[in-house]
Structures are given as C-alpha cells and as structure tokens.
Design an enzyme around this catalytic site. Sequence first.
Site, short mmCIF file in Angstrom:
data_model
loop_
_atom_site.label_atom_id
_atom_site.label_comp_id
_atom_site.label_asym_id
_atom_site.label_seq_id
_atom_site.Cartn_x
_atom_site.Cartn_y
_atom_site.Cartn_z
CG HIS A 226 8.05 0.72 4.78
ND1 HIS A 226 8.47 1.17 6.02
CD2 HIS A 226 6.79 1.21 4.63
CE1 HIS A 226 7.50 1.89 6.58
NE2 HIS A 226 6.47 1.93 5.76
CG ASP B 39 5.12 7.72 5.26
OD1 ASP B 39 4.44 7.77 4.22
OD2 ASP B 39 4.89 6.93 6.20
CG HIS C 256 4.05 4.13 8.45
ND1 HIS C 256 3.16 4.67 7.55
CD2 HIS C 256 3.32 3.41 9.34
CE1 HIS C 256 1.93 4.28 7.87
NE2 HIS C 256 1.98 3.53 8.95
CG ASP D 82 1.38 7.99 5.96
OD1 ASP D 82 2.19 8.95 6.03
OD2 ASP D 82 1.74 6.82 5.69
C1 OKS Z 1 -1.62 -1.62 8.57
C2 OKS Z 1 -0.22 -2.17 8.65
C3 OKS Z 1 0.69 -1.85 7.54
C4 OKS Z 1 1.32 -0.52 7.59
C5 OKS Z 1 2.01 -0.24 6.29
C6 OKS Z 1 2.56 1.14 6.22
C7 OKS Z 1 2.62 1.67 4.83
C8 OKS Z 1 3.09 3.09 4.80
N1 OKS Z 1 -2.46 -2.01 7.51
N2 OKS Z 1 4.39 3.34 4.96
O1 OKS Z 1 4.86 4.57 4.92
O2 OKS Z 1 2.36 4.04 4.66
ZN ZN Z 2 3.40 5.67 5.74
#
Ligand code: OKS
Ligand code: ZN
Length: 338
Positions: A155, A191, A193, A280
């Site tokens: 990110h 991932d 996300h 995840d």
């Molecule tokens: C929930 C909101 C934040 C999400 C962060 C994602 C982190 C991650 N607590 N990115 O790949 O795993």
């Molecule tokens: Zn993630």
Amino acid sequence: MLTFSSPAQMGHAPLLELVNGAAEDHAETPARLANMLTMAGTVEAPGDHGLAPILAVHDHDYVAFLKDAHAAWLAAGRTGDAIGYAFPVRARRPLALDRIDGKLGQYGFDTVTPIAAGTWEAVHGAAQAAIAAAEAVVSGRSDKAFALCRPPGHHAGRDYFGGYCYLNNAAIAARLAVARGAGPVAVLDVDYHHGNGTQDIFYADGDVFFASIHADPRTDFPYFWGHADERGAGEGEGANLNLPLPRGTDWRSYESVLATAMEAIARFGARTLIVSYGADTFAEDPISQFSLSTQDMQRMGTMIGAAGLPTIAVMEGGYNVAALGRNVAAFIAGLEGG
Ligand code: OKS
Ligand code: ZN
C-alpha cells in the site's frame, strides 16, 4: 527456497489502529513474523544494502520524514504512536509543512498505520530482506527467494504510507531487478487487498507489469484504487491489470482469475516475477472475506511456479496468526514445484 528476514522487523509494534470509530488492537503484530519463523526453516539475515535501492523507489523527503516522524512526535510532547488526524482532499498542492500533525496527514492516507518507536528500523529491515531476496535471484544464486517482510509494503507509494505499509518491498525488489537487467518484470499481487502503492509506482512504467487479484475496492480497503478500469498510463498503458473479486470468493473462481493473470504476465514477456503474497485470502482471516484454504495456498504457489520464471516473493498481509506460518509454508511448497 532461500528465505530472508531481519531481526529489526520485530521492533515495529503498533499499539492500536483507529478503525470502526474506535481504537482497536493492531492486527499487524510482531507475532505474525514469529509465527512465520516457526515454519520457515533456515532464514538468512539480509545484511545492509544501504538506502540506494530504497531511494530508487521512494521520495527522499518522504524517507527523511519516516525516519524522523516518531522523534518529532515525542518532541511535540506526545506519547505512544504517531497517527495523523487531518488529511488533504485530492489534488492539494505540495506544501512544506512545519508540524508533525500536518506531515502525518500529508504523507499518510489513513488512521490504521501508526508510526511507532521501532517503525523505521523495522521497515528498513523488511526492505533489506526484499533487497537480499532480489539480489539472490538476479545474481543467479537462486532461482527463487522469499522475503518474510513485515510490516508489509504494497500500500506504500513513492511518497506515502498507509494500509499498515511504509516502504514498498515488492516495488523495491522490482526496481532492483529492472536496474540489473533482469527485466521486463511482472509484479503479481495476490494479497486480499489491492496493492495501490505498487500500482501507483509503476503506473506509467512500461518495464514493470502489475497484476493484482483482490477484493473489489467498491467494498474493501483501499477503496480508491484497484478498480478494473485502471489500466496504466503513458508508457505503462496496458501494463496494469486489476482483477477485483467479490467477498466470499473461493478457489473455483480464484483459480480461473489467477490463470488470467498468469497468461497476461506471459504475454507481457516478463523475465522476472515478483510476487506480493498475502495470506489474508485465507477463509479464517479475521479482517478479510475470501474463502481459500491452506491447500489452496499451495495450489496458488503451484500455478505461479509453473510460469518457470526467476521469482522473488515478498510477504504482505495475513492476520490469522496461528495459521500464518502454515499458509506461507504451503504457498512456498507450491511455488517450489509441489
Ligand atoms: C481494517 C482496515 C485496514 C485494512 C488494512 C489492510 C492491510 C493489508 N482494520 N493490506 O494488504 O493487509
Ligand atoms: Zn492485505
């Protein structure tokens, strides 16, 4: 599989994240790395490759900010971790702000990515692990290498942090591979996300193809990137492929989308592959909503390994701590040809 990790990575221990209107225990803990290490076998310390490979991706002033942010926070009379509370709306100007609160908003994009006392040393150590893994592969010492990075990186953009990420380990590895003549490079992000930082860094870069399979940003973090119509720009036009999937996705649908991503990477003519691996996507992940099993992690590794490319994998997310080492080990077993 050569595996790299720096002991400094344990020193980042954020106290909390501000989410859902409350302060919650932070999901991205040192225990994640500890669990991965129990399953990892022999792990090499990365050594110190300096700041040059980091500064080949990240903005100099941003790196200076990261290094200094927690000290500036303490100097402002605060305790605990540095977290911003004011964020610019889109298209604000570059500004030279004086106080830590302004800078936290300027460089950060959320309230879930605290800067703690050990953050700089830890993110530097994680980046060094990614650099060492990339060096091992581009030098021909090994066909594949895995960097057990934490905090994660995908990110983080050229000059911003967020989503638990500060330095973009995958982008640093990709840039190093291109610089060593190991391009064209593809970054595959699996991932849960979307890897918005990696996408941004290479958006107009024709040397690096970015493909990401992730939860649809209409429902999931990071919301503002990862939509299917983001296809790259300029020299990078067509070299960005977002494959968003709905919550609840299981291996049946995941497999066909992963096949699409692998075909696109082959068509691009990649000679080196970087994988942003997040566990995840696991069905029992506490903050994510796909339905993959540990065995599916191995299947994923097998499909990616079948490309036959020199491969550098870096760890991203995955928050079911007890299952994390098992999921990583399953992915690596697949990648190695199992
Ligand atoms: C929930 C909101 C934040 C999400 C962060 C994602 C982190 C991650 N607590 N990115 O790949 O795993
Ligand atoms: Zn993630």
